[in-house]
Design a protein around this motif. Structure first.
Motif, PDB file in Angstrom:
ATOM      1  N   SER A  65       6.542  10.907  -0.107  1.00 20.79           N
ATOM      2  CA  SER A  65       6.622  12.358  -0.132  1.00 20.79           C
ATOM      3  C   SER A  65       7.870  12.678  -0.938  1.00 20.79           C
ATOM      4  CB  SER A  65       6.692  12.903   1.297  1.00 20.79           C
ATOM      5  OG  SER A  65       6.587  14.316   1.267  1.00 20.79           O
ATOM      6  N   ASP A  66       8.745  13.518  -0.428  1.00 26.35           N
ATOM      7  CA  ASP A  66      10.017  13.737  -1.115  1.00 26.35           C
ATOM      8  C   ASP A  66      10.864  12.473  -1.056  1.00 26.35           C
ATOM      9  OD1 ASP A  66       9.339  16.342  -1.722  1.00 26.35           O
ATOM     10  OD2 ASP A  66      10.280  17.146   0.089  1.00 26.35           O
ATOM     11  N   THR A  72      -4.913  12.831   5.200  1.00 30.24           N
ATOM     12  CA  THR A  72      -4.133  11.703   5.735  1.00 30.24           C
ATOM     13  C   THR A  72      -4.955  10.909   6.739  1.00 30.24           C
ATOM     14  OG1 THR A  72      -2.048  12.879   5.411  1.00 30.24           O
ATOM     15  CG2 THR A  72      -2.030  11.071   6.992  1.00 30.24           C
ATOM     16  N   GLU A  73      -5.621  11.596   7.645  1.00 33.30           N
ATOM     17  CA  GLU A  73      -6.464  10.905   8.623  1.00 33.30           C
ATOM     18  C   GLU A  73      -7.549  10.096   7.921  1.00 33.30           C
ATOM     19  OE1 GLU A  73      -9.765  12.439  11.610  1.00 33.30           O
ATOM     20  OE2 GLU A  73      -7.759  13.006  12.317  1.00 33.30           O
ATOM     21  N   ILE A 124       0.856  -1.179   0.000  1.00 32.36           N
ATOM     22  CA  ILE A 124       0.000   0.000   0.000  1.00 32.36           C
ATOM     23  C   ILE A 124       0.892   1.229   0.000  1.00 32.36           C
ATOM     24  CG2 ILE A 124      -1.756   1.301   1.261  1.00 32.36           C
ATOM     25  CD1 ILE A 124      -2.621  -1.412   2.494  1.00 32.36           C
ATOM     26  N   VAL A 125       0.633   2.129  -0.928  1.00 35.31           N
ATOM     27  CA  VAL A 125       1.403   3.369  -1.019  1.00 35.31           C
ATOM     28  C   VAL A 125       0.466   4.524  -0.683  1.00 35.31           C
ATOM     29  CG1 VAL A 125       2.802   4.843  -2.500  1.00 35.31           C
ATOM     30  CG2 VAL A 125       2.846   2.360  -2.826  1.00 35.31           C
ATOM     31  N   VAL A 126       0.850   5.304   0.327  1.00 31.98           N
ATOM     32  CA  VAL A 126       0.040   6.435   0.778  1.00 31.98           C
ATOM     33  C   VAL A 126       0.777   7.729   0.451  1.00 31.98           C
ATOM     34  CG1 VAL A 126      -0.957   7.592   2.789  1.00 31.98           C
ATOM     35  CG2 VAL A 126      -1.047   5.107   2.616  1.00 31.98           C
ATOM     36  N   ASP A 127       0.063   8.645  -0.154  1.00 25.40           N
ATOM     37  CA  ASP A 127       0.599   9.977  -0.444  1.00 25.40           C
ATOM     38  C   ASP A 127       0.784  10.711   0.877  1.00 25.40           C
ATOM     39  OD1 ASP A 127       1.102  12.585  -1.248  1.00 25.40           O
ATOM     40  OD2 ASP A 127      -0.696  12.774  -2.474  1.00 25.40           O
ATOM     41  N   ALA A 128       1.998  11.158   1.150  1.00 15.65           N
ATOM     42  CA  ALA A 128       2.285  11.905   2.376  1.00 15.65           C
ATOM     43  C   ALA A 128       2.773  13.310   2.051  1.00 15.65           C
ATOM     44  CB  ALA A 128       3.310  11.146   3.217  1.00 15.65           C
ATOM     45  N   SER A 129       2.395  13.810   0.884  1.00 17.77           N
ATOM     46  CA  SER A 129       2.819  15.149   0.477  1.00 17.77           C
ATOM     47  C   SER A 129       2.052  16.208   1.261  1.00 17.77           C
ATOM     48  CB  SER A 129       2.596  15.342  -1.022  1.00 17.77           C
ATOM     49  OG  SER A 129       1.212  15.319  -1.320  1.00 17.77           O
ATOM     50  N   GLY A 130       2.462  17.429   1.123  1.00 20.98           N
ATOM     51  CA  GLY A 130       1.840  18.537   1.835  1.00 20.98           C
ATOM     52  C   GLY A 130       0.357  18.673   1.592  1.00 20.98           C
ATOM     53  N   SER A 131      -0.112  18.321   0.406  1.00 18.35           N
ATOM     54  CA  SER A 131      -1.539  18.455   0.101  1.00 18.35           C
ATOM     55  C   SER A 131      -2.404  17.539   0.958  1.00 18.35           C
ATOM     56  CB  SER A 131      -1.801  18.168  -1.377  1.00 18.35           C
ATOM     57  OG  SER A 131      -1.544  16.798  -1.675  1.00 18.35           O
ATOM     58  N   MET A 132      -1.810  16.500   1.531  1.00 17.98           N
ATOM     59  CA  MET A 132      -2.571  15.567   2.365  1.00 17.98           C
ATOM     60  C   MET A 132      -2.911  16.157   3.735  1.00 17.98           C
ATOM     61  SD  MET A 132      -3.217  13.027   0.481  1.00 17.98           S
ATOM     62  CE  MET A 132      -3.683  11.689   1.561  1.00 17.98           C
ATOM     63  N   ARG A 133      -2.367  17.346   4.051  1.00 16.90           N
ATOM     64  CA  ARG A 133      -2.700  18.023   5.313  1.00 16.90           C
ATOM     65  C   ARG A 133      -3.976  18.848   5.199  1.00 16.90           C
ATOM     66  NH1 ARG A 133       3.156  18.526   5.516  1.00 16.90           N
ATOM     67  NH2 ARG A 133       3.027  20.530   4.462  1.00 16.90           N
ATOM     68  N   LYS A 134      -4.500  18.983   3.988  1.00 14.59           N
ATOM     69  CA  LYS A 134      -5.730  19.767   3.804  1.00 14.59           C
ATOM     70  C   LYS A 134      -6.875  19.144   4.586  1.00 14.59           C
ATOM     71  CE  LYS A 134      -4.700  21.740  -0.699  1.00 14.59           C
ATOM     72  NZ  LYS A 134      -5.141  21.869  -2.088  1.00 14.59           N
ATOM     73  N   ASP A 135      -7.803  19.979   5.031  1.00 16.68           N
ATOM     74  CA  ASP A 135      -8.942  19.509   5.828  1.00 16.68           C
ATOM     75  C   ASP A 135     -10.235  19.531   5.025  1.00 16.68           C
ATOM     76  OD1 ASP A 135      -9.322  22.224   5.649  1.00 16.68           O
ATOM     77  OD2 ASP A 135      -9.708  22.519   7.776  1.00 16.68           O
ATOM     78  N   ASP A 136     -10.178  19.000   3.808  1.00 16.03           N
ATOM     79  CA  ASP A 136     -11.349  19.070   2.924  1.00 16.03           C
ATOM     80  C   ASP A 136     -12.131  17.759   2.811  1.00 16.03           C
ATOM     81  OD1 ASP A 136      -9.344  17.766   1.556  1.00 16.03           O
ATOM     82  OD2 ASP A 136      -9.512  18.953  -0.272  1.00 16.03           O
TER      83      ASP A 136
END
Length: 100
Positions: free
Chosen positions: A94-95, A61-62, A41-53
């Motif tokens: 992420s990076d 991420t949550e 399983i690959v999860v995107d951990a980039s900055g955009s995953m911190r959005k609360d939308d």
């Protein structure tokens, strides 16, 4: 996943100076066929995953981890596993890539 320029989306690409992976050898107990599974399983951990939308979650991420637990892991744990081990590898991208 993008190429080195970050402009073209790709599903995978060959790393420079990478000779590949050696074929795995079957052990004696593998001779009768499949003995389980290995899910990556690959999860995107980039900055955009911190959005609360995502409604009901503090961040994307949550939401991802809740969905993984509820929709993937719980059904796997509920299955009767007579044929062997079911392995799960979790990677955060992420990076850099981090194995969880």
């Amino acid at each position: 996943i993008t190429d080195a320029t970050g402009r073209h989306e790709v599903t995978s690409y060959r790393m420079k100076d990478f000779d590949g992976v050696q074929d795995a050898e079957l052990s004696s107990h593998d001779a009768d066929g499949a003995t389980g599974s290995h899910t990556v399983i690959v999860v995107d951990a980039s900055g955009s995953m911190r959005k609360d939308d995502v409604p009901g979650y503090k961040s994307r991420t949550e939401a991802v981890y809740d969905c993984l637990a509820r929709d993937f892991l719980l059904p796997q744990l509920a299955k009767d596993n007579e044929k062997g081990e079911n392995l799960v590898s979790l990677l955060e991208m992420s990076d850099e890539t981090k194995v969880i």
